[in-house]
Every structure is written in C-alpha cells, then in structure tokens.
Design a protein around this motif. Structure first.
Motif, PDB file in Angstrom:
ATOM      1  N   UNK A 130      30.172  24.875  -2.609  1.00  0.00           N
ATOM      2  CA  UNK A 130      30.180  23.802  -2.803  1.00  0.00           C
ATOM      3  C   UNK A 130      29.405  22.977  -1.509  1.00  0.00           C
ATOM      4  N   UNK A 131      28.315  21.657  -1.982  1.00  0.00           N
ATOM      5  CA  UNK A 131      27.996  21.422  -0.370  1.00  0.00           C
ATOM      6  C   UNK A 131      26.711  21.981   0.143  1.00  0.00           C
ATOM      7  N   UNK A 132      26.378  22.082   1.654  1.00  0.00           N
ATOM      8  CA  UNK A 132      25.278  22.251   1.610  1.00  0.00           C
ATOM      9  C   UNK A 132      26.142  23.545   2.927  1.00  0.00           C
ATOM     10  N   UNK A 133      25.324  24.760   2.744  1.00  0.00           N
ATOM     11  CA  UNK A 133      25.754  25.165   3.723  1.00  0.00           C
ATOM     12  C   UNK A 133      24.492  27.279   3.755  1.00  0.00           C
ATOM     13  N   UNK A 134      25.192  28.051   5.069  1.00  0.00           N
ATOM     14  CA  UNK A 134      24.283  29.011   4.725  1.00  0.00           C
ATOM     15  C   UNK A 134      24.764  30.457   5.092  1.00  0.00           C
ATOM     16  N   UNK A 135      23.670  30.829   4.705  1.00  0.00           N
ATOM     17  CA  UNK A 135      24.402  32.378   4.286  1.00  0.00           C
ATOM     18  C   UNK A 135      23.508  33.738   5.249  1.00  0.00           C
ATOM     19  N   UNK A 136      23.610  34.525   5.319  1.00  0.00           N
ATOM     20  CA  UNK A 136      22.956  35.547   5.647  1.00  0.00           C
ATOM     21  C   UNK A 136      22.590  36.261   4.825  1.00  0.00           C
ATOM     22  N   UNK A 137      21.275  37.230   5.675  1.00  0.00           N
ATOM     23  CA  UNK A 137      20.513  38.186   4.643  1.00  0.00           C
ATOM     24  C   UNK A 137      21.507  39.042   4.020  1.00  0.00           C
ATOM     25  N   UNK A 158      18.133  24.900 -10.774  1.00  0.00           N
ATOM     26  CA  UNK A 158      19.200  25.295 -12.359  1.00  0.00           C
ATOM     27  C   UNK A 158      20.663  25.527 -12.239  1.00  0.00           C
ATOM     28  N   UNK A 159      20.981  25.841 -10.632  1.00  0.00           N
ATOM     29  CA  UNK A 159      22.183  25.813 -10.736  1.00  0.00           C
ATOM     30  C   UNK A 159      22.814  25.059  -9.590  1.00  0.00           C
ATOM     31  N   UNK A 160      22.349  23.982  -9.654  1.00  0.00           N
ATOM     32  CA  UNK A 160      22.328  22.958  -9.120  1.00  0.00           C
ATOM     33  C   UNK A 160      22.597  22.729  -7.224  1.00  0.00           C
ATOM     34  N   UNK A 161      21.398  24.008  -6.879  1.00  0.00           N
ATOM     35  CA  UNK A 161      21.445  24.240  -5.572  1.00  0.00           C
ATOM     36  C   UNK A 161      19.637  24.896  -4.814  1.00  0.00           C
ATOM     37  N   UNK A 162      19.794  24.269  -3.887  1.00  0.00           N
ATOM     38  CA  UNK A 162      17.964  24.543  -3.366  1.00  0.00           C
ATOM     39  C   UNK A 162      17.941  24.935  -1.882  1.00  0.00           C
ATOM     40  N   UNK A 163      16.391  26.124  -2.065  1.00  0.00           N
ATOM     41  CA  UNK A 163      16.473  26.424  -0.388  1.00  0.00           C
ATOM     42  C   UNK A 163      16.095  25.866   0.590  1.00  0.00           C
ATOM     43  N   UNK A 164      16.571  25.253   1.465  1.00  0.00           N
ATOM     44  CA  UNK A 164      15.508  23.901   2.729  1.00  0.00           C
ATOM     45  C   UNK A 164      15.134  24.875   3.319  1.00  0.00           C
ATOM     46  N   UNK A 165      16.375  26.196   4.340  1.00  0.00           N
ATOM     47  CA  UNK A 165      14.974  26.445   4.984  1.00  0.00           C
ATOM     48  C   UNK A 165      15.844  28.401   4.990  1.00  0.00           C
ATOM     49  N   UNK A 166      14.768  29.076   5.428  1.00  0.00           N
ATOM     50  CA  UNK A 166      14.694  29.980   6.024  1.00  0.00           C
ATOM     51  C   UNK A 166      14.777  30.473   7.220  1.00  0.00           C
TER      52      UNK A 166
END
Length: 67
Positions: free
Chosen positions: A16-23, A47-55
C-alpha cells in the motif's frame, strides 16, 4: 497472460502507498530474473493500481507509487 503477472499480483496484494523493491526482491516475487523487458511490461502495472516511478540501476531498486 504477462510474464510479470505474478509480480503485479504480489504488489497489488501486499503493498500500500509508495514503496521500493530491490531487483532481488522483484525477482523473488516474480519468480523469474528481471531483464530489459521489464521496461516494456511495467506499462501493465496501472491495471493493478500502481506505477513505476524510478528505476535505479546504480542501487538496483525500483520505486513504485500507488495510483
């Protein structure tokens, strides 16, 4: 069916909310290695309620934002 459907569903169900995941976390959740095709497939994520903002290739992380 997309090769990243498992990852998108994991994000939808567990974040939920904004978050970060490692590769490494992405690969574990997706069940496959992350590759250049991720840049194309990330367009499915809204389509799942999120977007990628930065890689970040330097930090090997991806920042996701909830829509």
């Amino acid at each position: 069916m997309s090769k990243y459907d498992q990852l998108w569903q994991y994000i939808k169900d567990n974040k939920t909310g904004d978050f970060e995941l490692s590769f490494d976390e992405i690969e574990k959740a997706a069940g496959l290695p992350i590759d250049h095709s991720f840049l194309h497939y990330k367009k499915e994520l809204p389509d799942y309620g999120f977007e990628v903002k930065k890689i970040s290739l330097k930090n090997k992380t991806v920042k996701f934002y909830q829509l």
